[in-house]
Design a protein around this motif. Structure first.
Motif, PDB file in Angstrom:
ATOM      1  N   LEU A  19       1.302  10.864   1.190  1.00  0.00           N
ATOM      2  CA  LEU A  19       1.067  12.300   1.312  1.00  0.00           C
ATOM      3  C   LEU A  19       0.286  12.523   2.598  1.00  0.00           C
ATOM      4  N   THR A  21      -1.427  15.399   4.957  1.00  0.00           N
ATOM      5  CA  THR A  21      -1.907  16.774   4.799  1.00  0.00           C
ATOM      6  C   THR A  21      -2.349  17.342   6.137  1.00  0.00           C
ATOM      7  N   GLY A  26       1.168  19.880   2.583  1.00  0.00           N
ATOM      8  CA  GLY A  26       1.338  18.438   2.538  1.00  0.00           C
ATOM      9  C   GLY A  26       2.795  18.062   2.718  1.00  0.00           C
ATOM     10  N   ALA A  53      -1.917  16.673  -5.184  1.00  0.00           N
ATOM     11  CA  ALA A  53      -1.900  17.578  -4.028  1.00  0.00           C
ATOM     12  C   ALA A  53      -2.332  18.992  -4.403  1.00  0.00           C
TER      13      ALA A  53
END
Length: 109
Positions: A19, A21, A26, A53
């Protein structure tokens, strides 16, 4: 920022999800070993990373890009409530662009 998660089945690493960001958005990338494909590892891991997230980091939306030729990946992302936004071709990769809005927040444009 970057958050990396291993996808395990017992002691065996079967895949990885990352992930990335930036601000309130994201981007998720996923890899599952070919020999483990078709076991919903990406869907189950994806649901956990989506929860992280939205509920831990407070992101407003997630993005994922999937090669249209990868039928298993398309099935996986469909099982995670992402909505296809558009298709595009980048060099030799025909990609589909998906967005998943945080269901806890009002829709944004």
């Amino acid at each position: 920022n970057r958050y990396r998660f291993g996808i395990r089945d017992g002691e065996v690493l079967v895949g990885m999800q990352t992930l990335y960001t930036r601000k309130n958005t994201g981007e998720i990338t996923t890899w599952v070993g070919a020999e483990f494909s078709g076991n919903d590892y990406a869907v189950r891991g994806g649901n956990l990373i989506i929860d992280f997230a939205f509920n831990t980091l407070g992101l407003t939306k997630l993005i994922s890009h999937v090669d249209r030729r990868n039928k298993v990946a398309l099935k996986s992302i469909a099982g995670s409530n992402f909505q296809r936004v558009r298709s595009l071709s980048v060099i030799e990769f025909p990609l589909q662009h998906f967005i998943f809005q945080n269901p806890n927040l009002p829709p944004t444009r």
